[in-house]
Design an enzyme around this catalytic site. Structure first.
Site, PDB file in Angstrom:
ATOM      1  N   ARG A 137      18.684   8.721  -8.065  1.00  0.00           N
ATOM      2  CA  ARG A 137      17.687   8.143  -7.163  1.00  0.00           C
ATOM      3  C   ARG A 137      16.805   9.273  -6.651  1.00  0.00           C
ATOM      4  NH1 ARG A 137      21.818   4.520  -3.433  1.00  0.00           N
ATOM      5  NH2 ARG A 137      22.568   3.122  -5.092  1.00  0.00           N
ATOM      6  N   HIS A 138      15.646   8.912  -6.147  1.00  0.00           N
ATOM      7  CA  HIS A 138      14.731   9.933  -5.640  1.00  0.00           C
ATOM      8  C   HIS A 138      15.290  10.567  -4.374  1.00  0.00           C
ATOM      9  CE1 HIS A 138      11.653   9.054  -8.562  1.00  0.00           C
ATOM     10  NE2 HIS A 138      11.656   7.775  -8.235  1.00  0.00           N
TER      11      HIS A 138
END
Length: 598
Positions: A231-232
């Site tokens: 995920r970012h």
């Protein structure tokens, strides 16, 4: 983070990345439990709950809490009502583990002892990744062994005697799935001018990095097994998810250099190419707006909440500017340039100085807006996440000037409302990671990719010169990143930040891109150890794959109802199957010679 009473402990089902912590208070005072993620820079503690005082010595009270296991957290325990700090305890809890935190007075009543005891061991949530890696590595090994066996003259002779020459050829080709020929379009050719006769060398390796980025992008967008590193990053720093999009932008710039050079050599005029560039940019932008605003069941889209920025929109803007700059300065015939002059080592830069001047001017504009634009209630040049960051002093300042420009120019209803900064920094302001100001640095990223293409054009067939210049660029950009970040995540002049597309983010990822290009070039073109498969096929239909995986995300076989939605293993399986489906679909389309170009 949540709280549950002791009687409910046995009935509460933990979700992914969660663990139970039972705080057992043997003190004669109530205790407030607070927490803070170690990934949260200069953050306020967030309260978990209150643990009442013990009824008597040896009869501790207890309260159950559910805590996050993604990152190490720090627990702070304060007495009430004086809010005196009793202890702080950094600890990385394991997924689905059960823990007890004991608060006791030992020999000295003024000293509180805080100890964590593991009541039930956590699960190994990373085992599914290891299994998946071994499975795909095994398949790759079997494919390589099969190709090697079928290439042996003895085997060819046996197959020839058994089935005849045509059948032998068919069998050999059937197991060479994943070994594409060297003909076809490049990963970004469907958004670039189409060269009529691109050389074999320019096709063989230059887009392998973009193809890999596209496949990883699909996997990450599907969820990446719900692992935090797929995920970012919440704000400053990098995860795997933060690498793929800028590398795709970089390779798009490389493709621009190669495509425009080939078309100019073929006799195309700059005006005709400019019309194609503008038209493709408009198409990309409109497709991007369409796929990020799905409204299939709720009726017509409403302008009131239409999101305008997005990934394809960012690609369209970067492509438009960089392609126009290259059309301004590109030369169709590089073979007539002097290569023995004292300034010839700088040909790939000096010949294109007007384009470099424009890009540096754009970067100067980014620096001025970022550090000199006054934003009400925020310090000048603020680059933080707001929320509980910076000790909660700038709650509404998420993104500083970048966030302010998007909210002023586009409106809060037309930008992303759930930025990754909400995860750790508890921000509530809308912020778009593909916003207006960050587009300047994505243009810089594409332009650095264009520079890689110029190196290939000027030093074609000179392997050592190409790789050495790539390494020099990687070193140069790496030094700039080290200076800007002070080799730290949060304490530099300009931290690495994907949400802002900060200058150090671009230089760091470009540094990685040049180094990766060296590895790919050496592997694919110099040694010919790898053909680019299976990433080659999605690259042939990159727009179709990207749009298709976004639009059909919730449909079978890309998603199905899971028996345990809180299992990393099931999510990882589903996301890998979905990504593999798109690789297979793109392979079938490649065999059928079906390509979606814009």
């Amino acid at each position: 983070m949540s709280v549950s009473g002791s009687p409910q402990h046995q009935h509460t089902v933990l979700k992914m990345d969660e663990a139970f912590v039972t705080v057992r208070n043997d003190l004669d005072t109530d205790v407030v439990v607070s927490w803070m993620s170690q990934r949260c820079y200069q953050c306020l503690y967030q309260q978990l709950g209150l643990v009442p005082a013990a009824s008597s010595r040896g009869q501790p009270s207890s309260v159950d809490f559910v805590v996050s296991t993604q990152h190490e957290i720090t627990l702070q325990l304060n007495s009430t009502p004086d809010k005196q700090e009793l202890c702080t305890l950094p600890f990385h809890f394991g997924e689905h583990g059960n823990y007890s935190l004991w608060l006791k007075n030992l020999n000295d009543p003024s000293v509180v002892n805080c100890t964590v005891v593991t009541d039930a061991d956590p699960v190994n949530s990373y085992m599914p990744i290891l299994v998946a890696f071994l499975v795909f590595a095994g398949l790759a090994l079997l494919s390589a062994i099969g190709r090697l066996i079928l290439s042996l003259d003895v085997v060819k002779g046996i197959l020839f005697r058994i089935g005849g020459s045509m059948e032998t050829e068919r069998l050999i080709n059937s197991v060479r799935i994943g070994v594409p020929g060297r003909t076809g379009t490049a990963v970004t050719e469907n958004i670039l001018p189409h060269p009529p006769n691109r050389s074999k060398r320019l096709r063989s390796w230059t887009h392998s990095e973009g193809r890999i980025s596209l496949v990883i992008m699909v996997f990450v967008n599907y969820g990446g097994g719900r692992y935090w590193f797929f995920r970012h990053e919440s704000w400053n720093g990098l995860t795997v998810a933060d690498l793929v999009f800028p590398w795709f932008v970089f390779i798009m710039g490389t493709s621009i250099a190669l495509s425009i050079n080939t078309l100019l050599r073929a006799g195309s005029t700059r005006c005709s190419l400019l019309r194609k560039v503008v038209w493709r940019s408009v198409q990309l932008f409109l497709i991007g707006v369409f796929i990020i605003n799905p409204n299939y069941c709720q009726g017509p889209l409403s302008w009131d909440n239409l999101r305008i920025p997005g990934v394809l929109q960012r690609l369209a803007c970067s492509y438009l500017v960089v392609a126009c700059l290259d059309l301004l300065v590109a030369r169709g015939h590089l073979d007539i340039l002097p290569m023995d002059a004292w300034w010839s080592p700088g040909l790939d830069i000096l010949l294109y100085w007007p384009a470099w001047l424009c890009v540096l001017l754009l970067e100067f504009i980014w620096l001025c807006f970022t550090f000199l634009l006054p934003v009400h209630g925020c310090p000048l040049g603020y680059l933080g996440p707001g929320g509980i960051g910076d000790m909660g002093l700038y709650t509404n300042c998420t993104g500083g000037a970048a966030g302010f420009i998007d909210r002023w120019l586009l409106g809060e209803n037309h930008i992303y409302k759930s930025p990754s900064s909400r995860v750790i920094y508890a921000t509530h302001m809308p912020f778009d990671p593909e916003g207006v100001l960050g587009s300047i640095n994505s243009i810089l990223m594409a332009f650095l990719g264009l520079q890689a293409g110029k190196i290939i054009l000027h030093y074609r067939d000179l392997h050592q010169s190409i790789m050495s210049r790539f390494l020099m660029w990687g070193l140069f950009l790496g030094v700039i990143s080290a200076v800007l970040t002070k080799c730290s995540t949060d304490q530099g002049f300009i931290p690495v930040n994907k949400n802002l597309w900060s200058l150090s983010y671009v230089t760091t990822l470009s540094c990685f891109a040049f180094v990766l290009l060296v590895l790919v070039y050496y592997t694919v073109d110099v040694k010919k150890w790898w053909s680019g498969a299976p990433f080659y096929y999605p690259g042939m239909n990159s727009i179709l794959v990207y749009v298709g995986h976004e639009v059909l995300e919730d449909y079978f076989p890309f998603r199905w109802r899971m028996s345990n939605s809180q299992s990393h293993a099931e999510h990882l399986t589903q996301n890998l199957v979905a990504t593999s489906c798109w690789v297979f679909i793109s392979y079938v389309l490649y065999r059928k010679k079906i390509f979606w170009k814009i």
